[in-house]
Design an enzyme around this catalytic site. Structure first.
Site, PDB file in Angstrom:
ATOM      1  N   LYS A  16      43.915  37.974  49.323  1.00  0.00           N
ATOM      2  CA  LYS A  16      45.183  37.265  49.128  1.00  0.00           C
ATOM      3  C   LYS A  16      46.033  37.343  50.399  1.00  0.00           C
ATOM      4  CE  LYS A  16      46.381  39.872  45.637  1.00  0.00           C
ATOM      5  NZ  LYS A  16      45.224  40.813  45.669  1.00  0.00           N
ATOM      6  N   ARG A  91      52.091  39.974  38.213  1.00  0.00           N
ATOM      7  CA  ARG A  91      50.924  40.819  38.023  1.00  0.00           C
ATOM      8  C   ARG A  91      50.831  41.338  36.595  1.00  0.00           C
ATOM      9  NH1 ARG A  91      50.175  43.080  43.545  1.00  0.00           N
ATOM     10  NH2 ARG A  91      48.365  44.406  43.528  1.00  0.00           N
ATOM     11  N   ARG A 130      38.676  48.472  54.871  1.00  0.00           N
ATOM     12  CA  ARG A 130      39.928  47.895  55.401  1.00  0.00           C
ATOM     13  C   ARG A 130      40.664  48.927  56.258  1.00  0.00           C
ATOM     14  NH1 ARG A 130      44.245  45.076  51.561  1.00  0.00           N
ATOM     15  NH2 ARG A 130      44.195  47.068  50.485  1.00  0.00           N
ATOM     16  N   ARG A 163      44.749  52.821  54.150  1.00  0.00           N
ATOM     17  CA  ARG A 163      45.887  52.942  53.228  1.00  0.00           C
ATOM     18  C   ARG A 163      45.594  54.024  52.193  1.00  0.00           C
ATOM     19  NH1 ARG A 163      47.315  46.840  51.248  1.00  0.00           N
ATOM     20  NH2 ARG A 163      47.258  47.854  49.218  1.00  0.00           N
ATOM     21  N   ARG A 174      42.919  51.012  40.672  1.00  0.00           N
ATOM     22  CA  ARG A 174      43.605  49.715  40.873  1.00  0.00           C
ATOM     23  C   ARG A 174      42.829  48.598  40.196  1.00  0.00           C
ATOM     24  NH1 ARG A 174      43.933  49.467  47.105  1.00  0.00           N
ATOM     25  NH2 ARG A 174      44.950  47.455  46.817  1.00  0.00           N
TER      26      ARG A 174
HETATM   27  P1  AP5 Z   1      43.189  41.512  52.056  1.00  0.00           P
HETATM   28  O1  AP5 Z   1      43.506  40.143  52.547  1.00  0.00           O
HETATM   29  O2  AP5 Z   1      43.983  42.649  52.625  1.00  0.00           O
HETATM   30  O3  AP5 Z   1      43.186  41.550  50.449  1.00  0.00           O
HETATM   31  P2  AP5 Z   1      44.368  41.530  49.394  1.00  0.00           P
HETATM   32  O4  AP5 Z   1      43.903  40.702  48.246  1.00  0.00           O
HETATM   33  O5  AP5 Z   1      45.663  41.139  50.052  1.00  0.00           O
HETATM   34  O6  AP5 Z   1      44.353  43.058  48.988  1.00  0.00           O
HETATM   35  P3  AP5 Z   1      45.484  44.090  48.655  1.00  0.00           P
HETATM   36  O7  AP5 Z   1      44.804  45.421  48.469  1.00  0.00           O
HETATM   37  O8  AP5 Z   1      46.604  44.101  49.675  1.00  0.00           O
HETATM   38  O9  AP5 Z   1      46.000  43.552  47.318  1.00  0.00           O
HETATM   39  P4  AP5 Z   1      46.510  44.353  46.145  1.00  0.00           P
HETATM   40  O10 AP5 Z   1      46.835  43.239  45.254  1.00  0.00           O
HETATM   41  O11 AP5 Z   1      45.719  45.419  45.548  1.00  0.00           O
HETATM   42  O12 AP5 Z   1      47.632  45.241  46.807  1.00  0.00           O
HETATM   43  P5  AP5 Z   1      49.149  44.941  47.158  1.00  0.00           P
HETATM   44  O13 AP5 Z   1      49.343  45.266  48.580  1.00  0.00           O
HETATM   45  O14 AP5 Z   1      49.583  43.617  46.644  1.00  0.00           O
HETATM   46  O15 AP5 Z   1      41.618  41.758  52.311  1.00  0.00           O
HETATM   47  C1  AP5 Z   1      41.018  43.009  52.011  1.00  0.00           C
HETATM   48  C2  AP5 Z   1      39.998  43.376  53.117  1.00  0.00           C
HETATM   49  O16 AP5 Z   1      38.918  42.442  53.100  1.00  0.00           O
HETATM   50  C3  AP5 Z   1      40.590  43.322  54.534  1.00  0.00           C
HETATM   51  O17 AP5 Z   1      40.026  44.357  55.295  1.00  0.00           O
HETATM   52  C4  AP5 Z   1      40.154  41.939  55.076  1.00  0.00           C
HETATM   53  O18 AP5 Z   1      39.966  41.962  56.480  1.00  0.00           O
HETATM   54  C5  AP5 Z   1      38.837  41.716  54.336  1.00  0.00           C
HETATM   55  N1  AP5 Z   1      38.604  40.327  53.952  1.00  0.00           N
HETATM   56  C6  AP5 Z   1      39.532  39.434  53.488  1.00  0.00           C
HETATM   57  N2  AP5 Z   1      38.950  38.253  53.205  1.00  0.00           N
HETATM   58  C7  AP5 Z   1      37.611  38.411  53.476  1.00  0.00           C
HETATM   59  C8  AP5 Z   1      36.459  37.565  53.369  1.00  0.00           C
HETATM   60  N3  AP5 Z   1      36.578  36.294  52.907  1.00  0.00           N
HETATM   61  N4  AP5 Z   1      35.263  38.058  53.731  1.00  0.00           N
HETATM   62  C9  AP5 Z   1      35.144  39.345  54.177  1.00  0.00           C
HETATM   63  N5  AP5 Z   1      36.176  40.192  54.306  1.00  0.00           N
HETATM   64  C10 AP5 Z   1      37.404  39.737  53.952  1.00  0.00           C
HETATM   65  O19 AP5 Z   1      49.881  46.032  46.222  1.00  0.00           O
HETATM   66  C11 AP5 Z   1      49.792  47.410  46.491  1.00  0.00           C
HETATM   67  C12 AP5 Z   1      50.523  48.197  45.406  1.00  0.00           C
HETATM   68  O20 AP5 Z   1      51.913  47.773  45.338  1.00  0.00           O
HETATM   69  C13 AP5 Z   1      50.009  47.986  43.972  1.00  0.00           C
HETATM   70  O21 AP5 Z   1      48.904  48.806  43.683  1.00  0.00           O
HETATM   71  C14 AP5 Z   1      51.265  48.355  43.153  1.00  0.00           C
HETATM   72  O22 AP5 Z   1      51.453  49.737  43.091  1.00  0.00           O
HETATM   73  C15 AP5 Z   1      52.382  47.761  43.991  1.00  0.00           C
HETATM   74  N6  AP5 Z   1      52.688  46.373  43.598  1.00  0.00           N
HETATM   75  C16 AP5 Z   1      52.555  45.247  44.364  1.00  0.00           C
HETATM   76  N7  AP5 Z   1      52.904  44.149  43.679  1.00  0.00           N
HETATM   77  C17 AP5 Z   1      53.276  44.581  42.440  1.00  0.00           C
HETATM   78  C18 AP5 Z   1      53.727  43.919  41.262  1.00  0.00           C
HETATM   79  N8  AP5 Z   1      53.867  42.573  41.225  1.00  0.00           N
HETATM   80  N9  AP5 Z   1      53.981  44.660  40.175  1.00  0.00           N
HETATM   81  C19 AP5 Z   1      53.853  46.001  40.172  1.00  0.00           C
HETATM   82  N10 AP5 Z   1      53.433  46.701  41.255  1.00  0.00           N
HETATM   83  C20 AP5 Z   1      53.144  45.992  42.376  1.00  0.00           C
END
Ligand code: AP5
Length: 226
Positions: A16, A91, A130, A163, A174
């Site tokens: 994402k 979410r 990552r 991270r 997660r």
């Molecule tokens: P990346 O693009 O970083 O993936 P992502 O989907 O953004 O992953 P996140 O872990 O950031 O999402 P998440 O939803 O768990 O965490 P968030 O930060 O929102 O890609 C991942 C890896 O793969 C990278 O190394 C990239 O280079 C690689 N990659 C990407 N695309 C690729 C491809 N096509 N092929 C190969 N490799 C690829 O949230 C973190 C925490 O915040 C949550 O756990 C929660 O505690 C809190 N939080 C956030 N939002 C909320 C909410 N709405 N409600 C409650 N708590 C929340």
């Protein structure tokens, strides 16, 4: 199409953030990634950051009311008047409800929810490799997108780290949270005709191209409806 109000939905590590960064540049729309906003608050030591950190480190979701307030103000800002890209929100069912209510109050609605679909095995592979830069959160992958110099960010030269929530046991938690609380939103948005599925296991370029095609189709459908 007058405005483009997009949600990026998908499991942790589905890409994402990777796609959101690209879309933000191409569409010139504000990009609100709740995870990035929370991590910046943790780095800055704000009250929000202190409240959120323990949930994030465990891989739990931060309470709905904290998140909803954080996003509602952004959607209601001038910079989001022509649209926005949401990553990581909503979410949970209450967050989706709060978003719908906020948009309705502003006389607006979602254009589409883009589901970036990848398997749990792929999530584990991606998050395990990552590496994230400590200063600005730029994202790399040891195998799929390695930095030029090991553990150094290509963009700002700061250190690359794993991270806290990318440790194996936290990744599993997660994923459980995603399946229990977020995946039900797929059916919710599908039943409203808003969901568009994107095959997320392809390369970042191929995923981006599929998103572009999906947005072009949405524009055509909107033009035909006028
Ligand atoms: P990346 O693009 O970083 O993936 P992502 O989907 O953004 O992953 P996140 O872990 O950031 O999402 P998440 O939803 O768990 O965490 P968030 O930060 O929102 O890609 C991942 C890896 O793969 C990278 O190394 C990239 O280079 C690689 N990659 C990407 N695309 C690729 C491809 N096509 N092929 C190969 N490799 C690829 O949230 C973190 C925490 O915040 C949550 O756990 C929660 O505690 C809190 N939080 C956030 N939002 C909320 C909410 N709405 N409600 C409650 N708590 C929340």
């Amino acid at each position: 199409m007058e405005e483009l109000n997009l949600v990026l939905l998908g499991p942790p590590g589905s890409g994402k953030g990777t796609q959101g960064e690209r879309l933000q540049e191409e569409l010139r729309l504000p990009y609100y990634a709740t995870g990035d906003i929370l991590r910046a608050a943790v780095r800055e030591g704000t009250d929000l950051g202190q409240a959120a950190k323990e949930y994030m480190d465990r891989g739990d979701l931060v309470p709905d009311e904290v998140i909803v307030e954080m996003i509602a103000a952004r959607i209601d800002s001038n910079e989001a008047a022509d649209g926005f890209i949401l990553d990581g929100f909503p979410r949970t069912a209450p967050q989706a409800e709060a978003l719908a209510e906020k948009l309705a109050a502003l006389g607006r609605e979602l254009t589409a929810v883009l589901l970036i679909d990848v398997s749990d095995d792929e999530v584990v592979r991606r998050l395990g490799g990552r590496r994230t830069c400590v200063e600005n959160g730029h994202v790399f992958h040891t195998e799929f997108n390695p930095p030029r110099e090991q553990d150094v960010c290509d963009i700002d030269g700061s250190e690359l780290i794993t991270r806290d929530d990318d440790k194996p046991e936290v990744i599993r938690h997660r994923l459980e949270q995603y399946h229990a609380k977020t995946a039900p939103l797929i059916e919710h948005y599908d039943s409203q005709g808003l969901l568009r599925r994107i095959a997320g296991a392809a390369s970042p370029e191929a995923v981006c191209e599929e998103i572009r095609r999906t947005l072009a189709t949405l524009r055509l459908e909107a033009d035909e409806a006028i």
